[in-house]
Design an enzyme around this catalytic site. Structure first.
Site, PDB file in Angstrom:
ATOM      1  N   CYS A 232      72.201 -65.845  58.866  1.00 48.42           N
ATOM      2  CA  CYS A 232      71.294 -66.581  59.732  1.00 48.42           C
ATOM      3  C   CYS A 232      71.346 -65.951  61.119  1.00 48.42           C
ATOM      4  O   CYS A 232      72.256 -66.205  61.892  1.00 48.42           O
ATOM      5  CB  CYS A 232      71.718 -68.047  59.783  1.00 48.42           C
ATOM      6  SG  CYS A 232      70.607 -69.057  60.723  1.00 48.42           S
ATOM      7  N   LEU A 233      70.401 -65.085  61.383  1.00 43.92           N
ATOM      8  CA  LEU A 233      70.401 -64.343  62.650  1.00 43.92           C
ATOM      9  C   LEU A 233      68.955 -64.220  63.109  1.00 43.92           C
ATOM     10  O   LEU A 233      68.101 -63.747  62.360  1.00 43.92           O
ATOM     11  CB  LEU A 233      71.038 -62.967  62.414  1.00 43.92           C
ATOM     12  CG  LEU A 233      71.077 -61.982  63.581  1.00 43.92           C
ATOM     13  CD1 LEU A 233      71.872 -62.545  64.742  1.00 43.92           C
ATOM     14  CD2 LEU A 233      71.686 -60.662  63.133  1.00 43.92           C
TER      15      LEU A 233
END
Ligand code: ZN
Ligand code: ZN
Ligand code: ZN
Lengths: 250, 85
Positions: free
Chosen positions: A187-188
């Protein structure tokens, strides 16, 4: 980015890969440590030829435990080297198999740049069969809880690259607020909303590397890791060390 | 003495006037083509934004047409406007 501080951190081997010059072995010599059970299974020994030879007992003398850990560390480095060999095999046949599309041509440039100017603590190469499918390795940055970890991931590109980001997944289980523990997803924001076509494979991997030590607990992918990171850092560090150890076995 | 030139061959050199040598999107030199083209020059021109960032025209158009772009310049993330001149 994490590159600055750790510039000389890795020992640069002949083919341009960086390996951690030091692998953490502390924790292991005292207290009760839960050893990854996979070590004993047939599956593990198939991947790691030496793994089956060591049966590990917590009451074993320190010297014996040390020996076992050293051999595990060697295995970790060996697996890192096999990635490097992958790089090398690719280097030989790459030009011949390139199907010419803009995305593939750009990926070849990314790969050349990675070879000429390898960033500290990361390594990546496309698979021989398909330039759109890459395997990468991120070494846990020195002086962080992740130090010594060897984390493997896959990057899957589409023909729209670099106008669309790759899909990045950890193969190694990593206990971290921003990584999904189940499927290894990352999750970036850089890989979603703030993607830009000026990024390349090196930029993607170095951002993930800096996210390792600098998690963003406000957008958690792993709620438990985020909670422990904020409320119980001791337990968080313990879980991280566990995944660092296990990273030597995948 | 007089001489008569029967044939002359002219050679001209040109180069794009950009801040950078490489297009940030395809990573190829501006003096060559983008990675989808074969002939440099007018067929694969360079595009300048109001923000003064330069890309191959083909590269920036492809980026702007992708939904990820939201019409932002890849370098400074300001809204992309072609420079009027
Ligand atoms: Zn271009
Ligand atoms: Zn073009
Ligand atoms: Zn701009």
């Amino acid at each position: 980015m994490a590159g600055g501080r750790s510039k000389n951190a890795g020992r640069r081997l002949r083919m341009g890969i960086h390996l951690p010059s030091k692998v953490v072995v502390h924790l292991m010599f005292h207290g009760h440590v839960q050893f990854p059970s996979v070590l004993q299974t047939g599956a593990a020994s198939r991947h790691l030829p030496h793994a089956g030879k060591h049966s590990l007992r917590c009451d074993a003398p320190a010297a014996q435990r040390r020996r076992i850990f050293q051999s595990r560390r060697d295995l970790a480095l060996e697996s890192a080297r096999s990635v490097r060999n992958g790089v090398f095999r690719f280097g030989a046949g790459a030009e011949a198999v390139v199907m010419s599309t803009p995305a593939r041509r750009r990926l070849i440039r990314d790969f050349k740049k990675l070879q000429q100017d390898p960033p500290a603590g990361i390594s990546a190469a496309p698979s021989e069969a398909d330039v759109l499918k890459w395997t990468g390795v991120i070494f846990g940055p020195e002086d962080s809880v992740f130090e010594g970890g060897v984390f493997k991931l896959t990057l899957t590109f589409s023909e729209e690259y670099p106008n669309k980001p790759p899909v990045v997944k950890f193969i190694t289980k990593v206990f971290h607020p921003n990584f999904y523990y189940g499927d290894g997803g990352v999750c970036l924001d850089l890989l979603q909303n703030s993607w830009s076509p000026i990024y390349d494979v090196a930029a993607v991997l170095t951002s993930i590397q800096s996210l390792l030590c600098d998690p963003n607990p406000n957008s958690p992918a792993n709620a438990e890791a985020a909670r422990l990171y904020l409320e119980d850092r001791r337990e968080y560090n313990k879980r991280v060390l566990q995944c660092v150890e296990e990273s030597w076995l995948t | 003495m007089r001489c008569r030139i029967t044939r002359a061959r002219l050679v001209a050199a040109w180069t794009w006037n950009a801040n950078d040598d490489l297009c940030g999107i395809c990573r190829l030199p501006f003096d060559g083509t983008c990675n989808a083209c074969k002939t440099p020059g007018d067929d694969c021109p360079l595009a300048l934004g109001e923000c003064r960032h330069a890309f191959h025209l083909h590269c920036i158009l492809k980026w702007l047409s992708s939904e990820t772009s939201r019409n932002h310049c890849p370098l400074c993330r300001q809204e992309w406007q072609f420079q009027q001149r």
